[in-house]
Design a protein around this motif. Sequence first.
Motif, PDB file in Angstrom:
ATOM      1  N   UNK A   1       0.801  -1.221   0.000  1.00 33.66           N
ATOM      2  CA  UNK A   1       0.000   0.000   0.000  1.00 33.66           C
ATOM      3  C   UNK A   1       0.837   1.277   0.000  1.00 33.66           C
ATOM      4  N   UNK A   2       1.993   1.248   0.688  1.00 35.41           N
ATOM      5  CA  UNK A   2       2.739   2.492   0.839  1.00 35.41           C
ATOM      6  C   UNK A   2       4.254   2.348   0.768  1.00 35.41           C
ATOM      7  N   UNK A   3       4.812   1.383   1.492  1.00 31.55           N
ATOM      8  CA  UNK A   3       6.260   1.317   1.658  1.00 31.55           C
ATOM      9  C   UNK A   3       7.010   1.107   0.346  1.00 31.55           C
ATOM     10  N   UNK A   4       6.389   0.449  -0.620  1.00 24.35           N
ATOM     11  CA  UNK A   4       7.074   0.197  -1.881  1.00 24.35           C
ATOM     12  C   UNK A   4       7.291   1.472  -2.687  1.00 24.35           C
ATOM     13  N   UNK A   5       6.663   2.562  -2.265  1.00 24.61           N
ATOM     14  CA  UNK A   5       6.830   3.840  -2.956  1.00 24.61           C
ATOM     15  C   UNK A   5       7.875   4.732  -2.291  1.00 24.61           C
ATOM     16  N   UNK A   6       8.483   4.259  -1.187  1.00 29.14           N
ATOM     17  CA  UNK A   6       9.457   5.060  -0.444  1.00 29.14           C
ATOM     18  C   UNK A   6      10.849   4.491  -0.696  1.00 29.14           C
TER      19      UNK A   6
ATOM     20  N   UNK B   1      13.939  -1.362 -17.812  1.00 28.20           N
ATOM     21  CA  UNK B   1      13.072  -0.190 -17.919  1.00 28.20           C
ATOM     22  C   UNK B   1      13.855   1.108 -17.767  1.00 28.20           C
ATOM     23  N   UNK B   2      15.129   1.098 -18.122  1.00 26.49           N
ATOM     24  CA  UNK B   2      15.988   2.257 -17.880  1.00 26.49           C
ATOM     25  C   UNK B   2      15.426   3.543 -18.492  1.00 26.49           C
ATOM     26  N   UNK B   3      14.876   3.448 -19.679  1.00 25.61           N
ATOM     27  CA  UNK B   3      14.409   4.648 -20.368  1.00 25.61           C
ATOM     28  C   UNK B   3      12.963   5.001 -20.055  1.00 25.61           C
ATOM     29  N   UNK B   4      12.283   4.111 -19.371  1.00 24.21           N
ATOM     30  CA  UNK B   4      10.875   4.361 -19.049  1.00 24.21           C
ATOM     31  C   UNK B   4      10.547   3.717 -17.711  1.00 24.21           C
ATOM     32  N   UNK B   5      11.412   3.942 -16.728  1.00 30.18           N
ATOM     33  CA  UNK B   5      11.340   3.189 -15.481  1.00 30.18           C
ATOM     34  C   UNK B   5      10.181   3.574 -14.584  1.00 30.18           C
ATOM     35  N   UNK B   6       9.551   4.702 -14.809  1.00 34.51           N
ATOM     36  CA  UNK B   6       8.440   5.102 -13.960  1.00 34.51           C
ATOM     37  C   UNK B   6       7.114   4.489 -14.351  1.00 34.51           C
TER      38      UNK B   6
ATOM     39  N   UNK C   1       6.879   1.070 -11.840  1.00 37.75           N
ATOM     40  CA  UNK C   1       6.878   1.353 -10.406  1.00 37.75           C
ATOM     41  C   UNK C   1       7.524   2.719 -10.192  1.00 37.75           C
ATOM     42  N   UNK C   2       6.763   3.648  -9.619  1.00 34.86           N
ATOM     43  CA  UNK C   2       7.229   5.029  -9.480  1.00 34.86           C
ATOM     44  C   UNK C   2       8.552   5.136  -8.717  1.00 34.86           C
ATOM     45  N   UNK C   3       8.737   4.280  -7.707  1.00 38.35           N
ATOM     46  CA  UNK C   3       9.937   4.379  -6.884  1.00 38.35           C
ATOM     47  C   UNK C   3      11.202   4.107  -7.694  1.00 38.35           C
ATOM     48  N   UNK C   4      11.068   3.405  -8.818  1.00 34.90           N
ATOM     49  CA  UNK C   4      12.232   3.110  -9.647  1.00 34.90           C
ATOM     50  C   UNK C   4      12.844   4.378 -10.229  1.00 34.90           C
ATOM     51  N   UNK C   5      12.051   5.442 -10.325  1.00 38.76           N
ATOM     52  CA  UNK C   5      12.575   6.712 -10.810  1.00 38.76           C
ATOM     53  C   UNK C   5      13.636   7.273  -9.860  1.00 38.76           C
ATOM     54  N   UNK C   6      13.598   6.858  -8.598  1.00 39.93           N
ATOM     55  CA  UNK C   6      14.519   7.380  -7.584  1.00 39.93           C
ATOM     56  C   UNK C   6      15.768   6.523  -7.442  1.00 39.93           C
ATOM     57  N   UNK C   7      15.842   5.446  -8.213  1.00 39.65           N
ATOM     58  CA  UNK C   7      17.007   4.579  -8.187  1.00 39.65           C
ATOM     59  C   UNK C   7      17.796   4.715  -9.483  1.00 39.65           C
ATOM     60  N   UNK C   8      19.039   4.293  -9.420  1.00 37.77           N
ATOM     61  CA  UNK C   8      19.862   4.188 -10.622  1.00 37.77           C
ATOM     62  C   UNK C   8      20.700   2.926 -10.496  1.00 37.77           C
ATOM     63  N   UNK C   9      21.158   2.414 -11.613  1.00 38.39           N
ATOM     64  CA  UNK C   9      21.989   1.214 -11.584  1.00 38.39           C
ATOM     65  C   UNK C   9      23.260   1.433 -10.753  1.00 38.39           C
TER      66      UNK C   9
END
Length: 312
Positions: free
Chosen positions: A150-155, A209-214, A217-225
Amino acid sequence: MDRRYSPFIFQAQNGSGPPPIQATRHALSSYGWSLRPKQWTKNLLVFAALLFSFGQLDVRNLLVTLAGFLLFCFISGRVYILNDYIDREADRVHPVKRLRPIASGRLNPKTALSFGGFLLVLSLGLAYLLQPLFSLLLLLFFVINVSYSLRLKHIVIIDIMAIASGFVLRALGGGLIIGVTFTPGFCSVRLLLSLFLAIGKRRNELSPLRNDKGTHRKVLEKYSIPLLDHLNAIVTTATIICYSLFTFTSGRTINLMWTIPFVIYGVFRYLYLIHMENKGGAPDRVLLEDKPIRTTVILYVVSVIVILACFE
């Protein structure tokens, strides 16, 4: 029932498609796959306590540990259903997850939730009869995983720690159900190894999903390889050092140090699969499909049993 989610039954009623019996089998198969039985290998961590308590191995402890394993399978299956229900729209754009029963439309979302609710009540009830404290641990496992869905996966960062907590609770549950207390060293190793697997899972999700990672899962936008690789380097080093120290300070025979090479090879092999073969998103699949990893796990388990049997 919404006909959109019951194509086999709908076709049978209109004189086309498989007969009702086959339609029922397809429906049962969808319910079964919604529990993700291929991921149940994660719940084998419940047997860790039994493995390191070889001197207490008897029929009772074996049976209650097996029961604990099955209850974790049912609870985790309930969590998977809820997660698939929440992520059904995002999963439909993922190259692999779009094939899941709910995302693909083979299973009615509301019916799946009802089925999951039944499993939850049944599992907690049986766990209470088995060991009241174990039922509380299962409930905590469920609450953390629901919070994740519900929430933690977005943080950012917290999502990785929430995933890792599931592995830790499985190991602790195995000790609780047979009345064994883990040492701080073993708990630390379990936490670090769990973080290692969780970081690998995030990297595997991010890579295609490097070029379209959001979009998935939105949280992937805050990560990088590079960030995930740095985190893995830290956790990998800490895991090997902590396990090595554990073999000498656990209060068991120091001959457990002979298992260190298996741990090092297993970690290195998993890193190889992550970086060179773009695997690691599903530790359960790696265990089942990668022969070197599977062989290493078997040799590790056998070596621990032999060492504890011969030197204690």
